[in-house]
Design an enzyme around this catalytic site. Structure first.
Site, PDB file in Angstrom:
ATOM      1  N   THR A 311       1.764  14.517 -26.853  1.00  0.00           N
ATOM      2  CA  THR A 311       2.209  15.241 -25.661  1.00  0.00           C
ATOM      3  C   THR A 311       3.436  14.577 -25.068  1.00  0.00           C
ATOM      4  O   THR A 311       3.796  13.452 -25.425  1.00  0.00           O
ATOM      5  CB  THR A 311       1.127  15.263 -24.569  1.00  0.00           C
ATOM      6  OG1 THR A 311       1.050  13.970 -23.950  1.00  0.00           O
ATOM      7  CG2 THR A 311      -0.221  15.651 -25.111  1.00  0.00           C
ATOM      8  N   ASP A 312       4.070  15.253 -24.153  1.00  0.00           N
ATOM      9  CA  ASP A 312       5.033  14.606 -23.281  1.00  0.00           C
ATOM     10  C   ASP A 312       4.256  14.036 -22.091  1.00  0.00           C
ATOM     11  O   ASP A 312       3.038  14.141 -22.003  1.00  0.00           O
ATOM     12  CB  ASP A 312       6.106  15.601 -22.852  1.00  0.00           C
ATOM     13  CG  ASP A 312       7.429  14.917 -22.514  1.00  0.00           C
ATOM     14  OD1 ASP A 312       7.412  13.730 -22.131  1.00  0.00           O
ATOM     15  OD2 ASP A 312       8.476  15.570 -22.630  1.00  0.00           O
ATOM     16  N   TRP A 313       4.970  13.453 -21.171  1.00  0.00           N
ATOM     17  CA  TRP A 313       4.420  12.674 -20.064  1.00  0.00           C
ATOM     18  C   TRP A 313       3.418  13.493 -19.230  1.00  0.00           C
ATOM     19  O   TRP A 313       3.786  14.471 -18.582  1.00  0.00           O
ATOM     20  CB  TRP A 313       5.562  12.190 -19.192  1.00  0.00           C
ATOM     21  CG  TRP A 313       5.225  11.199 -18.136  1.00  0.00           C
ATOM     22  CD1 TRP A 313       4.906  11.460 -16.842  1.00  0.00           C
ATOM     23  CD2 TRP A 313       5.214   9.773 -18.275  1.00  0.00           C
ATOM     24  NE1 TRP A 313       4.698  10.294 -16.154  1.00  0.00           N
ATOM     25  CE2 TRP A 313       4.883   9.238 -17.012  1.00  0.00           C
ATOM     26  CE3 TRP A 313       5.449   8.894 -19.332  1.00  0.00           C
ATOM     27  CZ2 TRP A 313       4.786   7.864 -16.777  1.00  0.00           C
ATOM     28  CZ3 TRP A 313       5.358   7.536 -19.109  1.00  0.00           C
ATOM     29  CH2 TRP A 313       5.021   7.029 -17.842  1.00  0.00           C
ATOM     30  N   ASP A 315       1.226  15.700 -19.769  1.00  0.00           N
ATOM     31  CA  ASP A 315       1.252  17.158 -19.874  1.00  0.00           C
ATOM     32  C   ASP A 315      -0.096  17.806 -20.141  1.00  0.00           C
ATOM     33  O   ASP A 315      -0.227  19.021 -19.963  1.00  0.00           O
ATOM     34  CB  ASP A 315       2.284  17.586 -20.919  1.00  0.00           C
ATOM     35  CG  ASP A 315       3.662  17.739 -20.308  1.00  0.00           C
ATOM     36  OD1 ASP A 315       3.740  18.115 -19.116  1.00  0.00           O
ATOM     37  OD2 ASP A 315       4.660  17.486 -20.988  1.00  0.00           O
TER      38      ASP A 315
END
Length: 770
Positions: A311-313, A315
């Site tokens: 994932t991104d931060w 998310d």
């Protein structure tokens, strides 16, 4: 790539050790993975799917911000690595750049504690956003940002930059970089456009593959201590937010998703990139982190991606707290993992993720086989990186960290990226015996030359690490002597009502100084930013900078506009008053030196725009567009003043010499479906100095049955160097793939019909038959 003998010897020693003990086949890795997976408990598996930020295990008042200088917290590590078996760490504590030795000490300590508390001795995998060099390391080689690399149009330089970045990243004991960005930089409103290679799918594909080859090696042997695991991002369609603002919704048809956004990722997957990061936004109402169709059916099944999906931060957490598609954190975790996420960049409250995911498996809401699939992917990357046998790499084994050879590579990239956009009366290059006024908020700033993700997230700490490099002002002073240079900053930035008070406004002083100068270097653009802090409401160059430009130009002396910006800020309010315009993008620590060499003729510019430079804020049309965008005046009773008319078009860029194109030839003018066609053209340097030229080959599908065809598409490019009077014949080969388009339902269509190829102003048609 040019390396010193010392580096070659070091590389050979490191690589020979890798070859002797670490190189493993895919089958060998899979066998080890299955053996280890069979021994793991559910808790250990969930731990491997968990990624935390370094602040969580650093000493400080809370887990969100650790103290600086950084010291690790033994108790916090015991909880993370023993109780929760956390398998990955990222980032740098409190956003500070560290020395290679400090990185080595920190990550070695993380690995020591991970292995101490891991029953099965599974090492951590550490990742950092090393997007244009070892970006969080003091003394590292900072390269031009991706948007500048897109302008350079030189895949070999991009590959070289990535290889050096891998070397210096490994010198910091870091094996994983969250790069390259393969999104299309379609909107200049978007705050991350500069992190892309530009607005063309083919350009992004070619340079993305080159970057992956540099990071991972052409054989993707990331266990080699000279290589790192790459991470494609952000899958998929991240940069097309309808509002132009970060992490906001997009509406993308299946046709557009496949035709424009997918090609670079598909090429990167085929090139063997080991990991991928997901789009933080929403497509057609569905957050991508919860989109099974995109993450599993498209990415894992159709494209056959076998690597790690991260994932991104925060998310997965955002599915509940921001996007409101889940009523609780637990439901958000269920949606994200079932959609196809393998590792969650939590990044702080990892207990919530781990405890809830364990509970979901026990309740049957997340299947054990989904967990096993995710953990296989994590472990495969760890084995491929040789972390089980060699969890650390020591800076003492990387003597060329920050070397002159590496710095020269950064300079070369900047020199080939900087783009000459206007040169009225051939005012450039300038003679060196002139009096110059250097003005504008970007004139004396290393921060603006590097942009975001430089020594810190927003690039705001760049001045702490860049004293030995030259700003634009300093580079010009070195080039022609301090006595010939007057510096007045002129104005500050003003964005959205907020001032950056790096200096007091001195507009009137700049105007007065302009009267005594032979030439004015007007250095305008943006301060560093990325992600949400870079969102904007007005694409025009800021009001104060516009006022400075207009008043300085009114003095009557020649003005050279030097743009230093992450996205093209609109300059049409004052462009006509300028004699010259040079776009530097975000050229890195050696960008000012390259700029000075170009301004005074020691280097011939060869950069080409990687995007359309808009003329107005409401005219943000890509070079890839439909014929209806070009309803020219005279074709009806109306005068279409708002017709397609960018300030400068994609691929534009001037030189100090001239190039003539002739003899555009096709090896056949009629082909059957499935056949290739060869295209050749002869290019001659008709000027007086040696120059580099990017030869672009575009195609047009003149008529299509499913969707309206684009006006033209880039299919090939090549950068060549020609001496005065020299000619070269450049040959390209088009394949059926180049003539295929995505239909309205995302299906790929190759039709019989008429096509056109274009190189410079030359055109030739050919037909495809059944």
């Amino acid at each position: 790539m040019k390396y010193s003998f010392k580096m070659i010897a070091c590389a050979l020693a490191l690589a020979s050790g890798f070859m002797a003990s670490a190189q493993q086949t895919e089958a060998e890795i899979n066998k080890k993975v299955e053996s280890l997976l069979a021994k793991m408990t559910l808790e250990e598996k969930v731990g491997q799917m968990t990624q935390i930020t370094l602040d969580v295990i650093g000493k400080g008042n809370n887990r969100y911000t650790s103290d600086y200088p950084l010291y690790l917290d033994d108790g916090a590590m015991k909880t993370a690595f023993e109780k929760y078996q956390v398998g990955s760490v990222l980032n740098t504590a409190s956003g500070h750049a560290l020395t290679p030795q400090k990185w080595y000490e920190v990550i070695s300590e993380v690995q020591k504690n991970t292995l101490k508390y891991s029953r099965l001795k599974i090492p951590t995998i550490y990742g950092v956003d090393e997007i244009h060099g070892a970006t969080y390391t003091d003394g590292a080689t900072m390269f031009p940002q991706e948007i500048a690399q897109g302008a350079a149009r030189n895949p070999e330089l991009t590959k070289q930059a990535a290889a050096i970045t891998a070397y210096e990243t490994r010198a910091c004991n870091i094996p994983w970089t969250f790069s390259p960005v393969l999104d299309l930089g379609l909107s200049p409103l978007f705050p991350r456009q500069w992190e892309t290679f530009g607005e063309d799918p083919y350009l992004c594909s070619v340079l993305g593959v080159a970057m992956i080859d540099g990071y991972e090696g052409v054989n993707n042997d990331i266990g080699n201590p000279l290589h790192v695991a790459s991470c494609m991002k952000h899958f998929l369609g991240y940069h097309t937010a309808t509002s132009g603002k970060d992490r906001t919704p997009s509406y993308i048809s299946d046709e557009a998703l496949r035709e424009y956004h997918l090609p670079a990722f598909k090429a990167a997957i085929e090139a063997g990139s080991h990991t991928i990061m997901i789009n933080s936004g929403i497509i057609n109402g569905v957050p991508v982190h919860a989109n099974y169709d995109i993450l599993t059916k498209l990415l894992k099944e159709e494209l056959g991606f076998k690597g790690l999906v991260v994932t991104d931060w925060a998310d997965i957490e955002n599915l509940h707290k921001r996007d409101r598609i889940a009523a609780s954190d637990k439901e958000a975790i269920m949606l994200g993992i079932n959609a196809g996420i393998d590792m969650s960049m939590v990044p702080y409250n990892y207990e919530v993720f781990c405890d809830n995911l364990i509970g979901l498996v026990k309740e049957g809401k997340v299947k054990q086989q989904r967990i096993d699939d995710a953990v296989r992917r994590v472990l495969r990357v760890k084995y491929a990186l040789n972390l089980f046998d060699k969890p650390n790499t020591n800076p003492k084994d990387y003597p060329e960290f920050g070397s002159k050879a590496h710095e020269e590579a950064s300079y070369r990239m900047a020199a080939e990226a900087i783009t000459l956009l206007k040169n009225e009366g051939n005012i450039l290059p300038l003679k060196k015996n002139i009096k110059v006024l250097v003005t504008g908020p970007n004139a004396n700033s290393m921060r603006t030359l590097n942009g975001g993700w430089s020594y810190s997230w927003q690039g705001d700490r760049t001045p702490m690490h860049t004293e030995k490099y030259n700003t634009i002002l300093e580079a010009v002073q070195h080039k022609i002597g301090k006595n010939n240079v007057t510096y007045v900053p002129g104005v500050s930035y003003k964005e959205g009502g907020h001032y950056y008070d790096e200096f007091a406004d001195k507009l009137d002083e700049a105007v007065a100084a302009a009267k005594d100068a032979d030439v004015i270097f007007l250095c305008l653009g943006e301060n560093s930013y990325t992600e949400k802090p870079g969102d904007m409401n007005d694409l025009y160059m800021s009001d104060l900078q516009t006022e400075l430009a207009q008043k300085v130009a009114a003095v009557g002396k020649p003005v050279i506009l030097i743009l230093n910006e992450g996205r093209p800020r609109v300059i049409s309010k004052f462009e006509r008053q300028l004699k010259g315009i040079v776009q530097t993008y975000l050229p890195g620590n050696f960008g000012a030196d390259a700029l000075a060499d170009i301004l005074f003729g020691d280097v011939n510019p060869s950069g080409k725009l990687p995007y359309n430079y808009p003329r107005y804020p409401n005219a943000l049309i890509s070079y890839i567009h439909k014929p209806s965008e070009e309803q020219r005046a005279g074709e009806g009773v109306y005068n279409y003043e708002a017709d397609y008319n960018p300030q400068f078009g994609f691929g534009f860029g001037l030189s100090y010499t001239t190039f003539d194109y002739k003899d555009l030839k096709l090896d056949k003018t009629s082909i059957k479906k499935g056949e290739n066609v060869k295209v050749s053209v002869t290019v001659t340097n008709t000027g007086k100095v040696t120059g580099k030229e990017v030869v672009h080959l575009f195609t047009s599908d003149l008529y299509a049955s499913s969707v309206t065809p684009d006006m033209k598409r880039l299919r090939r490019f090549d950068k060549i160097e020609l001496k005065p009077g020299e000619s070269k014949t450049v040959t390209f080969e088009l394949t059926p793939k180049d003539l295929t388009y995505a239909g309205r339902h995302g299906e790929y269509i190759l039709e019989a019909g008429e096509f056109e190829v274009m190189v410079d102003k030359l055109k030739q048609k050919f037909t495809v038959s059944e």
